[in-house]
Write a protein that holds these residues in place. Structure first.
Motif, PDB file in Angstrom:
ATOM      1  N   ASN A   1      -1.934  24.541 -21.321  1.00 24.63           N
ATOM      2  CA  ASN A   1      -2.532  25.853 -21.586  1.00 24.63           C
ATOM      3  C   ASN A   1      -2.138  26.874 -20.535  1.00 24.63           C
ATOM      4  O   ASN A   1      -1.974  26.553 -19.375  1.00 24.63           O
ATOM      5  N   GLY A   2      -2.033  28.102 -20.987  1.00 26.23           N
ATOM      6  CA  GLY A   2      -1.802  29.202 -20.058  1.00 26.23           C
ATOM      7  C   GLY A   2      -0.384  29.256 -19.552  1.00 26.23           C
ATOM      8  O   GLY A   2       0.223  28.252 -19.240  1.00 26.23           O
ATOM      9  N   SER A   3       0.145  30.480 -19.509  1.00 28.61           N
ATOM     10  CA  SER A   3       1.524  30.647 -19.062  1.00 28.61           C
ATOM     11  C   SER A   3       1.605  30.860 -17.567  1.00 28.61           C
ATOM     12  O   SER A   3       2.670  30.803 -16.986  1.00 28.61           O
ATOM     13  N   ASP A   4       0.467  31.135 -16.921  1.00 29.22           N
ATOM     14  CA  ASP A   4       0.514  31.407 -15.487  1.00 29.22           C
ATOM     15  C   ASP A   4      -0.433  30.486 -14.724  1.00 29.22           C
ATOM     16  O   ASP A   4      -1.020  30.870 -13.733  1.00 29.22           O
TER      17      ASP A   4
ATOM     18  N   ILE B   1      -0.423  20.501  -2.232  1.00 20.47           N
ATOM     19  CA  ILE B   1       0.698  20.987  -3.050  1.00 20.47           C
ATOM     20  C   ILE B   1       0.177  21.828  -4.201  1.00 20.47           C
ATOM     21  O   ILE B   1      -0.674  21.392  -4.968  1.00 20.47           O
ATOM     22  N   LYS B   2       0.697  23.059  -4.308  1.00 24.12           N
ATOM     23  CA  LYS B   2       0.358  23.941  -5.428  1.00 24.12           C
ATOM     24  C   LYS B   2       1.616  24.190  -6.246  1.00 24.12           C
ATOM     25  O   LYS B   2       2.682  24.439  -5.693  1.00 24.12           O
ATOM     26  N   ILE B   3       1.471  24.102  -7.554  1.00 23.89           N
ATOM     27  CA  ILE B   3       2.608  24.288  -8.452  1.00 23.89           C
ATOM     28  C   ILE B   3       2.243  25.355  -9.473  1.00 23.89           C
ATOM     29  O   ILE B   3       1.200  25.268 -10.114  1.00 23.89           O
ATOM     30  N   ARG B   4       3.130  26.359  -9.639  1.00 24.12           N
ATOM     31  CA  ARG B   4       2.926  27.383 -10.674  1.00 24.12           C
ATOM     32  C   ARG B   4       3.602  26.897 -11.939  1.00 24.12           C
ATOM     33  O   ARG B   4       4.814  26.953 -12.082  1.00 24.12           O
TER      34      ARG B   4
ATOM     35  N   ALA C   1       7.756  26.477 -16.488  1.00 24.60           N
ATOM     36  CA  ALA C   1       7.994  26.400 -17.944  1.00 24.60           C
ATOM     37  C   ALA C   1       8.931  27.509 -18.397  1.00 24.60           C
ATOM     38  O   ALA C   1       9.848  27.280 -19.194  1.00 24.60           O
ATOM     39  N   ASP C   2       8.712  28.725 -17.906  1.00 28.80           N
ATOM     40  CA  ASP C   2       9.579  29.851 -18.285  1.00 28.80           C
ATOM     41  C   ASP C   2      11.013  29.625 -17.826  1.00 28.80           C
ATOM     42  O   ASP C   2      11.965  29.871 -18.570  1.00 28.80           O
ATOM     43  N   GLU C   3      11.178  29.163 -16.588  1.00 32.49           N
ATOM     44  CA  GLU C   3      12.527  28.910 -16.072  1.00 32.49           C
ATOM     45  C   GLU C   3      13.194  27.772 -16.839  1.00 32.49           C
ATOM     46  O   GLU C   3      14.388  27.822 -17.113  1.00 32.49           O
TER      47      GLU C   3
ATOM     48  N   GLU D   1      12.606  26.916 -19.987  1.00 33.46           N
ATOM     49  CA  GLU D   1      12.969  27.432 -21.305  1.00 33.46           C
ATOM     50  C   GLU D   1      14.216  28.302 -21.231  1.00 33.46           C
ATOM     51  O   GLU D   1      15.104  28.214 -22.073  1.00 33.46           O
ATOM     52  N   SER D   2      14.295  29.121 -20.197  1.00 32.60           N
ATOM     53  CA  SER D   2      15.468  29.981 -20.008  1.00 32.60           C
ATOM     54  C   SER D   2      16.733  29.144 -19.797  1.00 32.60           C
ATOM     55  O   SER D   2      17.787  29.439 -20.366  1.00 32.60           O
ATOM     56  N   ALA D   3      16.618  28.089 -19.004  1.00 34.40           N
ATOM     57  CA  ALA D   3      17.773  27.218 -18.753  1.00 34.40           C
ATOM     58  C   ALA D   3      18.216  26.516 -20.031  1.00 34.40           C
ATOM     59  O   ALA D   3      19.419  26.413 -20.316  1.00 34.40           O
ATOM     60  N   VAL D   4      17.267  26.040 -20.824  1.00 38.61           N
ATOM     61  CA  VAL D   4      17.597  25.371 -22.088  1.00 38.61           C
ATOM     62  C   VAL D   4      18.276  26.348 -23.040  1.00 38.61           C
ATOM     63  O   VAL D   4      19.271  26.021 -23.684  1.00 38.61           O
ATOM     64  N   ASN D   5      17.746  27.569 -23.121  1.00 38.30           N
ATOM     65  CA  ASN D   5      18.360  28.578 -23.989  1.00 38.30           C
ATOM     66  C   ASN D   5      19.786  28.893 -23.557  1.00 38.30           C
ATOM     67  O   ASN D   5      20.679  29.047 -24.391  1.00 38.30           O
ATOM     68  N   GLN D   6      20.000  28.990 -22.262  1.00 35.04           N
ATOM     69  CA  GLN D   6      21.339  29.279 -21.744  1.00 35.04           C
ATOM     70  C   GLN D   6      22.287  28.115 -22.051  1.00 35.04           C
ATOM     71  O   GLN D   6      23.435  28.343 -22.463  1.00 35.04           O
ATOM     72  N   LEU D   7      21.844  26.891 -21.877  1.00 34.08           N
ATOM     73  CA  LEU D   7      22.685  25.735 -22.205  1.00 34.08           C
ATOM     74  C   LEU D   7      23.002  25.682 -23.695  1.00 34.08           C
ATOM     75  O   LEU D   7      24.130  25.354 -24.089  1.00 34.08           O
ATOM     76  N   ASN D   8      22.024  26.019 -24.529  1.00 35.23           N
ATOM     77  CA  ASN D   8      22.276  26.051 -25.971  1.00 35.23           C
ATOM     78  C   ASN D   8      23.333  27.090 -26.311  1.00 35.23           C
ATOM     79  O   ASN D   8      24.211  26.844 -27.144  1.00 35.23           O
TER      80      ASN D   8
END
Length: 116
Positions: free
Chosen positions: A38-41, A49-52, A57-59, A61-68
């Protein structure tokens, strides 16, 4: 005394330890999994340890789109090469090779056609 050895090995086996871990930490694990979904942010915090998660997820998705897109351009390029080779040198190939080349050309045409 033999049963103590057997029982001790059973209690210290990795499936039992994993099960105990899940039972003990089920609430924090459910919260982390909920934040992944849930939630994009969202942020997850495990100890220091804190993880955004949204950014990751956005990065991703962007990498997968670029590879496609790269794969699509490479397939279009290979299709063009095969079409040129087939047109210019078809007579130099055996009938079996011509048939295989035609199959590859047709497959690449199907894959590179815009989605309908």
């Amino acid at each position: 005394m033999e049963w103590v050895k057997l029982f001790g090995e059973l209690v210290l086996s990795w499936p039992v330890v994993a099960l105990v871990f899940i039972v003990v930490f089920h609430q924090p694990l459910l919260k982390v999994l909920d934040r992944f979904g849930n939630g994009s942010d969202s942020e997850a915090e495990i100890g220091p340890i804190k993880i955004r998660l949204g950014k990751i997820a956005d990065e991703g998705e962007s990498a997968v789109n670029q590879l496609n897109r790269i794969n699509h351009v490479m397939a279009e390029s290979r299709l063009l090469e095969l079409e040129i080779t087939s047109g210019a040198f078809r007579q130099m190939f055996t009938p079996e090779q011509q048939e295989r080349m035609e199959k590859q050309i047709n497959e690449l045409r199907e894959l590179t056609e815009p989605s309908r």
